[in-house]
Write a protein that holds these residues in place. Structure first.
Motif, PDB file in Angstrom:
ATOM      1  N   ARG A  41       9.642  -4.741   0.525  1.00 30.93           N
ATOM      2  CA  ARG A  41       8.830  -4.926  -0.681  1.00 30.93           C
ATOM      3  C   ARG A  41       7.858  -6.082  -0.460  1.00 30.93           C
ATOM      4  N   TRP A  42       6.615  -5.857  -0.845  1.00 30.24           N
ATOM      5  CA  TRP A  42       5.573  -6.866  -0.710  1.00 30.24           C
ATOM      6  C   TRP A  42       4.908  -7.119  -2.056  1.00 30.24           C
ATOM      7  N   ARG A  43       4.412  -8.337  -2.196  1.00 29.02           N
ATOM      8  CA  ARG A  43       3.347  -8.636  -3.156  1.00 29.02           C
ATOM      9  C   ARG A  43       2.263  -9.262  -2.325  1.00 29.02           C
ATOM     10  N   ASN A  44       1.111  -8.625  -2.291  1.00 29.18           N
ATOM     11  CA  ASN A  44      -0.037  -9.119  -1.544  1.00 29.18           C
ATOM     12  C   ASN A  44      -1.185  -9.260  -2.539  1.00 29.18           C
ATOM     13  N   ARG A  45      -1.533 -10.508  -2.864  1.00 28.68           N
ATOM     14  CA  ARG A  45      -2.461 -10.782  -3.956  1.00 28.68           C
ATOM     15  C   ARG A  45      -1.865 -10.161  -5.210  1.00 28.68           C
ATOM     16  N   ALA A  46      -2.579  -9.197  -5.831  1.00 30.78           N
ATOM     17  CA  ALA A  46      -2.068  -8.545  -7.041  1.00 30.78           C
ATOM     18  C   ALA A  46      -1.580  -7.128  -6.762  1.00 30.78           C
ATOM     19  N   GLU A  47      -1.390  -6.797  -5.492  1.00 28.62           N
ATOM     20  CA  GLU A  47      -0.954  -5.454  -5.115  1.00 28.62           C
ATOM     21  C   GLU A  47       0.519  -5.480  -4.708  1.00 28.62           C
ATOM     22  N   PHE A  48       1.253  -4.486  -5.172  1.00 24.16           N
ATOM     23  CA  PHE A  48       2.673  -4.368  -4.853  1.00 24.16           C
ATOM     24  C   PHE A  48       2.867  -3.163  -3.946  1.00 24.16           C
ATOM     25  N   VAL A  49       3.567  -3.369  -2.836  1.00 20.49           N
ATOM     26  CA  VAL A  49       3.739  -2.362  -1.800  1.00 20.49           C
ATOM     27  C   VAL A  49       5.237  -2.231  -1.534  1.00 20.49           C
ATOM     28  N   THR A  50       5.702  -0.995  -1.390  1.00 20.50           N
ATOM     29  CA  THR A  50       7.119  -0.763  -1.092  1.00 20.50           C
ATOM     30  C   THR A  50       7.232   0.258   0.036  1.00 20.50           C
ATOM     31  N   GLY A  51       7.911  -0.118   1.097  1.00 21.09           N
ATOM     32  CA  GLY A  51       8.211   0.800   2.187  1.00 21.09           C
ATOM     33  C   GLY A  51       7.136   0.870   3.258  1.00 21.09           C
ATOM     34  N   ARG A  52       7.552   1.346   4.424  1.00 21.59           N
ATOM     35  CA  ARG A  52       6.660   1.379   5.579  1.00 21.59           C
ATOM     36  C   ARG A  52       5.436   2.263   5.377  1.00 21.59           C
ATOM     37  N   ALA A  53       5.584   3.415   4.732  1.00 24.27           N
ATOM     38  CA  ALA A  53       4.421   4.296   4.530  1.00 24.27           C
ATOM     39  C   ALA A  53       3.355   3.590   3.703  1.00 24.27           C
ATOM     40  N   GLU A  54       3.769   2.876   2.654  1.00 24.57           N
ATOM     41  CA  GLU A  54       2.796   2.137   1.838  1.00 24.57           C
ATOM     42  C   GLU A  54       2.220   0.955   2.604  1.00 24.57           C
ATOM     43  N   ILE A  55       3.024   0.330   3.472  1.00 25.69           N
ATOM     44  CA  ILE A  55       2.520  -0.765   4.312  1.00 25.69           C
ATOM     45  C   ILE A  55       1.419  -0.246   5.220  1.00 25.69           C
ATOM     46  N   VAL A  56       1.660   0.901   5.869  1.00 25.43           N
ATOM     47  CA  VAL A  56       0.651   1.484   6.759  1.00 25.43           C
ATOM     48  C   VAL A  56      -0.621   1.804   5.980  1.00 25.43           C
ATOM     49  N   ALA A  57      -0.489   2.415   4.800  1.00 22.72           N
ATOM     50  CA  ALA A  57      -1.662   2.745   3.992  1.00 22.72           C
ATOM     51  C   ALA A  57      -2.412   1.483   3.574  1.00 22.72           C
ATOM     52  N   PHE A  58      -1.670   0.461   3.148  1.00 16.26           N
ATOM     53  CA  PHE A  58      -2.286  -0.806   2.740  1.00 16.26           C
ATOM     54  C   PHE A  58      -3.066  -1.430   3.902  1.00 16.26           C
ATOM     55  N   LEU A  59      -2.417  -1.541   5.074  1.00 20.10           N
ATOM     56  CA  LEU A  59      -3.075  -2.181   6.219  1.00 20.10           C
ATOM     57  C   LEU A  59      -4.257  -1.363   6.725  1.00 20.10           C
ATOM     58  N   THR A  60      -4.168  -0.048   6.653  1.00 19.32           N
ATOM     59  CA  THR A  60      -5.295   0.807   7.045  1.00 19.32           C
ATOM     60  C   THR A  60      -6.504   0.513   6.166  1.00 19.32           C
ATOM     61  N   ARG A  61      -6.284   0.437   4.844  1.00 19.18           N
ATOM     62  CA  ARG A  61      -7.375   0.095   3.916  1.00 19.18           C
ATOM     63  C   ARG A  61      -7.902  -1.302   4.186  1.00 19.18           C
ATOM     64  N   LYS A  62      -6.983  -2.244   4.386  1.00 21.01           N
ATOM     65  CA  LYS A  62      -7.354  -3.646   4.605  1.00 21.01           C
ATOM     66  C   LYS A  62      -8.292  -3.779   5.790  1.00 21.01           C
ATOM     67  N   TRP A  63      -7.884  -3.217   6.933  1.00 16.14           N
ATOM     68  CA  TRP A  63      -8.677  -3.418   8.149  1.00 16.14           C
ATOM     69  C   TRP A  63      -9.905  -2.523   8.222  1.00 16.14           C
ATOM     70  N   ALA A  64     -10.017  -1.549   7.319  1.00 19.52           N
ATOM     71  CA  ALA A  64     -11.271  -0.794   7.198  1.00 19.52           C
ATOM     72  C   ALA A  64     -12.306  -1.620   6.435  1.00 19.52           C
ATOM     73  N   LYS A  65     -11.833  -2.516   5.576  1.00 21.97           N
ATOM     74  CA  LYS A  65     -12.715  -3.379   4.780  1.00 21.97           C
ATOM     75  C   LYS A  65     -12.968  -4.715   5.471  1.00 21.97           C
ATOM     76  N   GLU A  66     -11.919  -5.314   6.035  1.00 19.15           N
ATOM     77  CA  GLU A  66     -12.000  -6.647   6.633  1.00 19.15           C
ATOM     78  C   GLU A  66     -12.260  -6.484   8.132  1.00 19.15           C
ATOM     79  N   LEU A  67     -13.544  -6.445   8.480  1.00 18.54           N
ATOM     80  CA  LEU A  67     -13.968  -6.139   9.851  1.00 18.54           C
ATOM     81  C   LEU A  67     -13.909  -7.371  10.748  1.00 18.54           C
ATOM     82  N   ASP A  68     -13.667  -7.149  12.029  1.00 18.95           N
ATOM     83  CA  ASP A  68     -13.557  -8.229  13.031  1.00 18.95           C
ATOM     84  C   ASP A  68     -12.541  -9.280  12.612  1.00 18.95           C
TER      85      ASP A  68
END
Length: 153
Positions: A41-68
């Motif tokens: 279980r994560w709280r990242n800023r105001a987003e709550f994430v549970t489980g590996r599938a949601e972690i992968v989805a979260f990080l995929t979105r993150k690194w598509a936005k936060e370049l380099d």
């Protein structure tokens, strides 16, 4: 990483922090997700994430936005199965605007050394490209690159 299990010592907690930094600097969501429990279980800023599938989805979105994206983590404190870190990372958006994001994380690990809870507070500071401090090639921070304390962050 199998020997990096609770209860932590300063040495093993410090190693755990560096391995986490290395993983996040890989920008590989699948690889990063494997150091978390399947029901983490994560709280990242105001987003709550549970489980590996949601972690992968979260990080995929993150690194598509936060370049380099380039990250430095530093241990702040630890106990038997918890580690507190501070971090800063630099990135730019798709318009070329640069940021340095500062934050703190609190981690809790299970007996196998997988992270079961992660709480992150993060603030973004717009910076000019000339103010960047992280210039290593994308990927793992070189061992001789200064950490947060040495950089005055």
């Amino acid at each position: 990483m199998s020997n990096l299990v609770p209860p932590f010592t300063l040495e093993t907690a410090t190693q755990k922090v560096r391995l986490a930094e290395d993983g996040w600097n890989s920008r590989d969501p699948e690889r990063v997700s494997l150091v978390y429990t399947p029901d983490s279980r994560w709280r990242n800023r105001a987003e709550f994430v549970t489980g590996r599938a949601e972690i992968v989805a979260f990080l995929t979105r993150k690194w598509a936005k936060e370049l380099d994206y380039r990250l430095i983590k530093e241990i702040w404190a630890f106990t038997d199965n918890r580690i507190a870190v501070r971090f800063a990372y630099e990135w730019h958006d798709d318009s070329g605007n640069w940021f340095r994001s500062y934050g703190n994380e609190n981690w809790e690990f299970d007996a196998a050394g997988l992270m079961q809870r992660r709480f992150a507070c993060i603030n973004d500071l717009p910076i000019r490209e000339t103010e960047r401090k992280y210039h290593w090639p994308l990927g793992r921070r070189p061992d001789d690159h200064p950490g947060l304390t040495e950089l005055g962050l």
